[in-house]
Scaffold this motif. Structure first.
Motif, PDB file in Angstrom:
ATOM      1  N   ILE A  44       0.851  -1.186   0.000  1.00 30.95           N
ATOM      2  CA  ILE A  44       0.000   0.000   0.000  1.00 30.95           C
ATOM      3  C   ILE A  44       0.888   1.237   0.000  1.00 30.95           C
ATOM      4  O   ILE A  44       1.822   1.321   0.804  1.00 30.95           O
ATOM      5  CB  ILE A  44      -0.923   0.006   1.229  1.00 30.95           C
ATOM      6  CG1 ILE A  44      -1.869  -1.198   1.174  1.00 30.95           C
ATOM      7  CG2 ILE A  44      -1.714   1.297   1.321  1.00 30.95           C
ATOM      8  CD1 ILE A  44      -2.703  -1.372   2.422  1.00 30.95           C
ATOM      9  N   PRO A  45       0.627   2.207  -0.881  1.00 31.85           N
ATOM     10  CA  PRO A  45       1.482   3.396  -0.965  1.00 31.85           C
ATOM     11  C   PRO A  45       1.627   4.103   0.390  1.00 31.85           C
ATOM     12  O   PRO A  45       0.638   4.450   1.030  1.00 31.85           O
ATOM     13  CB  PRO A  45       0.749   4.292  -1.972  1.00 31.85           C
ATOM     14  CG  PRO A  45      -0.049   3.347  -2.800  1.00 31.85           C
ATOM     15  CD  PRO A  45      -0.466   2.244  -1.872  1.00 31.85           C
ATOM     16  N   GLY A  46       2.872   4.272   0.818  1.00 28.24           N
ATOM     17  CA  GLY A  46       3.146   5.008   2.047  1.00 28.24           C
ATOM     18  C   GLY A  46       2.840   4.268   3.325  1.00 28.24           C
ATOM     19  O   GLY A  46       2.932   4.847   4.404  1.00 28.24           O
ATOM     20  N   VAL A  47       2.468   2.978   3.222  1.00 28.24           N
ATOM     21  CA  VAL A  47       2.119   2.195   4.407  1.00 28.24           C
ATOM     22  C   VAL A  47       3.060   0.992   4.486  1.00 28.24           C
ATOM     23  O   VAL A  47       3.100   0.175   3.564  1.00 28.24           O
ATOM     24  CB  VAL A  47       0.652   1.715   4.349  1.00 28.24           C
ATOM     25  CG1 VAL A  47       0.324   0.849   5.561  1.00 28.24           C
ATOM     26  CG2 VAL A  47      -0.284   2.910   4.275  1.00 28.24           C
ATOM     27  N   PRO A  48       3.815   0.842   5.568  1.00 24.66           N
ATOM     28  CA  PRO A  48       4.748  -0.279   5.679  1.00 24.66           C
ATOM     29  C   PRO A  48       4.019  -1.619   5.791  1.00 24.66           C
ATOM     30  O   PRO A  48       2.835  -1.691   6.113  1.00 24.66           O
ATOM     31  CB  PRO A  48       5.520   0.024   6.977  1.00 24.66           C
ATOM     32  CG  PRO A  48       5.262   1.460   7.273  1.00 24.66           C
ATOM     33  CD  PRO A  48       3.909   1.752   6.716  1.00 24.66           C
ATOM     34  N   GLY A  49       4.767  -2.686   5.555  1.00 25.35           N
ATOM     35  CA  GLY A  49       4.235  -4.027   5.691  1.00 25.35           C
ATOM     36  C   GLY A  49       3.590  -4.526   4.415  1.00 25.35           C
ATOM     37  O   GLY A  49       3.482  -3.809   3.409  1.00 25.35           O
ATOM     38  N   LEU A  63      -1.270  -9.465   7.821  1.00 27.11           N
ATOM     39  CA  LEU A  63      -0.256  -8.419   7.834  1.00 27.11           C
ATOM     40  C   LEU A  63       1.093  -9.055   8.152  1.00 27.11           C
ATOM     41  O   LEU A  63       1.249  -9.730   9.176  1.00 27.11           O
ATOM     42  CB  LEU A  63      -0.588  -7.355   8.882  1.00 27.11           C
ATOM     43  CG  LEU A  63       0.542  -6.361   9.210  1.00 27.11           C
ATOM     44  CD1 LEU A  63       0.951  -5.570   7.970  1.00 27.11           C
ATOM     45  CD2 LEU A  63       0.114  -5.426  10.342  1.00 27.11           C
ATOM     46  N   THR A  64       2.044  -8.848   7.268  1.00 29.66           N
ATOM     47  CA  THR A  64       3.410  -9.336   7.467  1.00 29.66           C
ATOM     48  C   THR A  64       4.335  -8.128   7.479  1.00 29.66           C
ATOM     49  O   THR A  64       4.249  -7.254   6.606  1.00 29.66           O
ATOM     50  CB  THR A  64       3.830 -10.289   6.336  1.00 29.66           C
ATOM     51  OG1 THR A  64       2.858 -11.335   6.215  1.00 29.66           O
ATOM     52  CG2 THR A  64       5.186 -10.900   6.632  1.00 29.66           C
ATOM     53  N   ALA A  65       5.197  -8.058   8.483  1.00 31.52           N
ATOM     54  CA  ALA A  65       6.068  -6.896   8.603  1.00 31.52           C
ATOM     55  C   ALA A  65       7.407  -7.274   9.211  1.00 31.52           C
ATOM     56  O   ALA A  65       7.529  -8.250   9.961  1.00 31.52           O
ATOM     57  CB  ALA A  65       5.396  -5.813   9.449  1.00 31.52           C
ATOM     58  N   GLY A  70       8.697  -0.546  11.430  1.00 37.97           N
ATOM     59  CA  GLY A  70       8.275   0.404  12.463  1.00 37.97           C
ATOM     60  C   GLY A  70       6.817   0.344  12.847  1.00 37.97           C
ATOM     61  O   GLY A  70       6.276   1.314  13.384  1.00 37.97           O
ATOM     62  N   LEU A  71       6.159  -0.795  12.601  1.00 40.13           N
ATOM     63  CA  LEU A  71       4.759  -0.929  12.981  1.00 40.13           C
ATOM     64  C   LEU A  71       4.647  -1.365  14.446  1.00 40.13           C
ATOM     65  O   LEU A  71       5.542  -2.027  14.985  1.00 40.13           O
ATOM     66  CB  LEU A  71       4.057  -1.963  12.094  1.00 40.13           C
ATOM     67  CG  LEU A  71       3.916  -1.613  10.610  1.00 40.13           C
ATOM     68  CD1 LEU A  71       3.273  -2.765   9.863  1.00 40.13           C
ATOM     69  CD2 LEU A  71       3.114  -0.333  10.422  1.00 40.13           C
TER      70      LEU A  71
END
Length: 264
Positions: A44-49, A63-65, A70-71
């Motif tokens: 997703i643009p600008g969203v980590p993971g 959700l994988t990160a 930094g989540l």
């Protein structure tokens, strides 16, 4: 109830509406709604993971990160993977990236991630909600008549340009019954309407919401248009509010309730 008491209660309602709308993660903070169907790689643009629909069941988002993303989940640093249900469901967790909150949304079988940022431009510029003056003449009697076949779903256009189903429970007759609104019903029995009128798009927003209380056993209910309020999409364009269903555009002006949002 005297007019003075009713006006004071309306003023308190107005203050609460302002607090709700301007809260750190209220409607003004929404900066994006991202449908996973539009992000097949899970990015997703600008969203980590990486955010993907659970391929096994389809009833959750995976959700994988990495740690460096930094989540946080429920305030704790997060890495690895987690299954997320809709944020309105019981046991929902809070996913955040700094001050931003990342909420999972499910609508008509489709999954999305919403980003709420308390530093959004809309929230910083907000200067209040304009409303018509209180007018007791717009406190009307009404009669709720549930559909004989129970709830029905009608297709209506939404603010994002897509057509979706709107669940309706019956008809709300206003005053003598010459005019009606098609309404939904919440779990607590209260009603919910999307309507437009002669002020829509001119002296008020293009449509508004109305939430009368649960009707009495005989169907009677008080309909207070002074509490007609703006839909979330009046505050942030990333909401997907439904437009009024067929028949819910009143052929006269309703100069009562909220009109528009003010920016500083």
């Amino acid at each position: 109830m005297s007019t003075t008491d009713a006006k004071e209660q309306w003023a308190a309602w107005r203050e609460q509406r302002t607090r709700t709308v301007s809260a750190p993660y209220g409607p003004l903070a929404l900066t994006g709604t991202y449908w996973l169907a539009d992000a097949p790689d899970g990015r997703i643009p600008g969203v980590p993971g990486r955010w993907t629909e659970d391929p096994g069941t389809g009833d959750a988002v995976l959700l994988t990160a990495l740690a460096e993303d930094g989540l946080t989940v429920n305030g704790e640093p997060f890495e690895g993977w987690i299954r997320l249900g809709p944020d309105a469901s019981a046991g929902a967790v809070w996913v955040a990236h700094g001050e931003r909150r990342l909420l999972v949304l499910r609508r008509e079988g489709q999954w999305a991630v919403r980003v709420f940022d308390p530093q959004s431009a809309a929230r910083q510029a907000f200067a209040g909600i304009d409303a018509f003056d209180y007018d007791e003449r717009w406190v009307l009697s009404g009669t709720f008549r549930p559909y004989a076949g129970g709830r029905t779903v009608v297709p209506v256009e939404n603010a994002d340009g897509r057509e979706r189903g709107l669940s309706l429970a019956g008809e709300l007759a206003l005053g003598s019954g010459e005019h009606t609104l098609q309404v939904g019903a919440e779990e607590d029995g209260s009603l919910w309407a999307v309507f437009a009128d002669g002020t829509s798009g001119t002296s008020s927003y293009r449509f508004r919401f109305l939430r009368p209380p649960a009707p009495d056993p005989d169907g009677t209910v008080t309909v207070d248009f002074n509490r007609a309020h703006l839909p979330p999409c009046a505050f942030a364009e990333h909401f997907i509010c439904p437009f009024p269903p067929p028949g819910n555009t009143l052929p006269f002006a309703v100069p009562a309730g909220e009109r528009c949002a003010h920016s500083g």
